[in-house]
Each structure stands twice: as C-alpha cells, then as structure tokens.
Design an enzyme around this catalytic site. Structure first.
Site, mmCIF file in Angstrom:
data_model
loop_
_atom_site.group_PDB
_atom_site.id
_atom_site.type_symbol
_atom_site.label_atom_id
_atom_site.label_comp_id
_atom_site.label_asym_id
_atom_site.label_seq_id
_atom_site.Cartn_x
_atom_site.Cartn_y
_atom_site.Cartn_z
ATOM 1 N N VAL A 170 -21.207 7.055 1.430
ATOM 2 C CA VAL A 170 -21.814 6.747 0.128
ATOM 3 C C VAL A 170 -21.021 7.433 -0.990
ATOM 4 O O VAL A 170 -21.566 8.093 -1.860
ATOM 5 C CB VAL A 170 -23.309 7.144 0.078
ATOM 6 C CG1 VAL A 170 -24.141 6.169 0.874
ATOM 7 C CG2 VAL A 170 -23.535 8.573 0.588
ATOM 8 N N LYS B 19 0.849 -1.182 0.000
ATOM 9 C CA LYS B 19 0.000 0.000 0.000
ATOM 10 C C LYS B 19 0.884 1.231 0.000
ATOM 11 O O LYS B 19 2.003 1.207 0.535
ATOM 12 C CB LYS B 19 -0.893 0.022 1.235
ATOM 13 C CG LYS B 19 -2.164 0.832 1.068
ATOM 14 C CD LYS B 19 -3.225 0.044 0.326
ATOM 15 C CE LYS B 19 -4.562 0.761 0.345
ATOM 16 N NZ LYS B 19 -5.645 -0.048 -0.227
ATOM 17 N N LYS C 50 -17.374 6.552 -3.465
ATOM 18 C CA LYS C 50 -17.090 5.752 -4.653
ATOM 19 C C LYS C 50 -17.719 4.363 -4.597
ATOM 20 O O LYS C 50 -18.258 3.869 -5.588
ATOM 21 C CB LYS C 50 -15.569 5.626 -4.841
ATOM 22 C CG LYS C 50 -14.905 6.900 -5.294
ATOM 23 C CD LYS C 50 -13.527 6.649 -5.869
ATOM 24 C CE LYS C 50 -12.510 6.226 -4.847
ATOM 25 N NZ LYS C 50 -11.144 6.131 -5.394
#
Length: 362
Positions: A189, A88, A191
């Site tokens: 709410v 990451k 992507k």
C-alpha cells in the site's frame, strides 16, 4: 560494473525473454552511481519506462531485472496504444543511503547520451522530485512536478487503471463490474496501493491490506477506520478466507509455485510489474479457475500519463485513456476464450502483433 554472467548474456541475445536492442552499463565513481539502462524495442517509438532505485543483491540480478522490466514495458506501451517502445533503467543501491543530487545528475547525463532513444520516469525508489533533478541534465525525462513542466505523481492514474481492470475482470467472471461488497486483498500500500484502496472503498468493497512497512499500513488504516483491515504478511493475505480479488502491488514474482496453489481469490489484478514468477504460472492460474488480468495491461495508467506529458499534459485526456483499460482488459479475456489460451498469452499475442506491424523508427 564489469561482470555480466553468461546467463544474462544468454537472456539478452538468445532466449525468448531477450531480443533487446541495447543495454547500457553506467558508472560514475565520484557519486557512486551504478546503473543499467535496457532498451528492449523502439519499433513503436522511443523507449519509455521508469527508473528503479533498489539495493539489488548482485549486479547480475540488477541486469536481469532491467531486461525483464524493459521487455514488459514494450508490451505495456503496445497494449496501451502508445507510440513508444519499451525501456527501463535500474540504479543499484539503497536509495535511503546513496541517493544524492549529484548521483541523479550523473544518471541524467547517461540518459541524455542516448539522444532520445530512452525516455525515463519514476519507478520503485524514485519520485517526482528525483525526476526534477534528472531533468536538469536530460530533456527526455517525464514524471516531473507541475512546477517543472511535468504531470506530477503518476501513481494516481496507475491505481485508476488497475481499478478499471478489476471492474473488467468482475464483469467477465461474475457478469457485473461492481466491486461493492467484494473482498479485495491489496499487497503493498505504497505509492499505488494506497490510491487503489481509495477507489475500492469509494465503491464499497471490503479491503484487506499488508505491507512490509508498518507505517504504510498504519496510514491506510488511519484514513479508513471502517472497511479496511490488515494481516501480517502476503502469505496470510493470499490465504484469507472469502477473498474475491488479490491485488499484488509491490515487487514482481508474486505469483509462483508456492502462492498459486493456496490462493483463495477468484481474480488476480494488481499494479506490480512481472507478477508471474516464471513461464507456466499463467496456465497454473487458469487450471485453478483463477482469472488473471495481465499486469502490464491494467497498470498502464501511469505510463499513459507520463507519455502524455511529452505533448503537453492534460489530466482529463489521460484519465479518459486510462478508462479504456476496462475495454482493453475485456477484449483480452474474450481473445483468451476464443483462442483457448490464458489471458496473459492473449495479451502477449495482441501486443506482439502491434509491434510486428509497426515500422522501425528511422
């Protein structure tokens, strides 16, 4: 960036949460780039994971997040059956303020310098258009636009995988995978979350949403004038009367000592990474009779998509693989019951076994 505390070094080298192979600190003064690339494992193959662009409060917090997220990607990729290890990257700063083409190109050069040990993609604060820019300097870039040889937005299959995980949890807990007339709370709410609402409404679920951004909430309410309502914040959402499923779809740490005792839902299944704030939360959930679908298992649809992009993307093939999240989640619940442990621990055991049995990449 020059200061990494003993706490972070302890995490990297000595704690159970560590074991990372490599951490790279990246700085480009001309563009203002400060980034951390963490590679947790390449046992199964090149590390694969997204790039998070976020205004961390400190460099230490950024490093710690990169370490945690990279480790989570190792487990996610293992459980998804991918031939990839976990990595990451985080870019420090407010993307609304400092993101630029020059900064992304500089970041791409750092990723390219790793020679394929780390393959990057989108995450919080980065988008398909950003990956198109990064790819100009780094061929180990996924999540690109179809016009640039990529698969496009991975949030579509991420939400689909979470939906399949919810169906599996419903099957395990209630004996029926249907979500019709179930009340589902979605926190975040953006992507992924707004796509998840689409799946839930298509099946006839009642949905309650919240998001720190009013425009995101308004967009969903405008698209779904029936069957969707909103509450002020996550604190209100987790206390919603009659909630069947809680879906954390924003940043991590949503399940902690404060939220678990007041959570009304019988199932937790969401898209956010690292939902458990600390070890032991998974037992607290189990003690309350709340079924937890491990985050890195159910949100693997996106990484399935970007991994496929490396071999010539085929959406139908990816969706078929993402559909298997239903069976994988059921298998984890069965293993948890058999071993007498929480589902999160069962998923870890299965993932660790796959990584341990893999031959190191030469």
């Amino acid at each position: 960036m020059t200061d990494v505390s003993d706490g972070v070094l302890h995490t990297l080298f000595r704690s159970d949460q560590g074991g990372h192979e490599q951490v790279v600190l990246c700085q480009d003064r001309a563009t203002g780039l400060k980034a951390v690339i963490a590679i947790h494992s390449t046992a199964l193959g090149p590390a694969l994971g997204g790039t998070r662009f976020y205004p961390y409060a400190s460099e230490e917090e950024a490093v710690a997040d990169a370490l945690n997220l990279a480790r989570g990607m190792s487990y996610k990729n293992a459980m998804a059956g991918l031939d990839h290890g976990g990595g990451k990257a985080v870019i420090i700063g407010d993307p609304e303020q400092i993101k630029s083409e020059e900064l992304l190109l500089a970041y791409g050069r750092f990723v390219a310098s790793l020679g394929g040990r780390y393959v990057t993609a989108c995450d919080v604060g980065t988008y398909v258009a950003d990956m198109d820019v990064v790819a100009r300097e780094c061929r180990w870039t996924t999540g690109r636009s179809p016009e640039n040889g990529g698969a496009g937005d991975s949030s579509v299959l991420t939400s689909y995988g979470v939906y399949q995980g919810m169906r599996a949890a419903a099957q395990h807990l209630w004996g029926d995978p249907s979500l019709r007339d179930r009340k589902v709370g979605v926190a975040g709410v953006g992507k992924v979350g707004h796509h998840l609402v689409e799946h839930l409404r298509a099946e006839g679920a009642e949905v309650v949403i919240t998001d720190v951004r009013e425009d995101a909430v308004r967009r969903v309410l405008d698209l779904h004038p029936q069957g969707v309502s909103a509450v002020a914040d996550t604190e209100a959402l987790i206390r919603t009367e009659g909630l069947d499923i809680y879906a954390p779809c924003a940043l991590g740490g949503a399940l902690d000592d404060d939220s678990v005792p007041v959570l009304t839902a019988g199932i937790v299944c969401g898209a956010a990474n690292n939902q458990l704030a600390h070890p032991g939360v998974e037992k607290d959930l189990a003690d309350r009779g709340i079924l937890y679908a491990p985050d890195y298992v159910v949100n693997a649809g996106g990484v399935i998509q970007v991994a496929d992009e490396l071999h010539g993307f085929d959406f139908d093939r990816c969706k078929a693989k993402a559909s298997r999240i239903f069976d994988t989640t059921l298998a984890i619940f069965a293993r948890a019951k058999e071993d007498g442990i929480p589902p999160a621990a069962a998923a870890d055991r299965i993932a660790e076994q796959r990584m341990a049995e893999a031959r190191p990449v030469r």
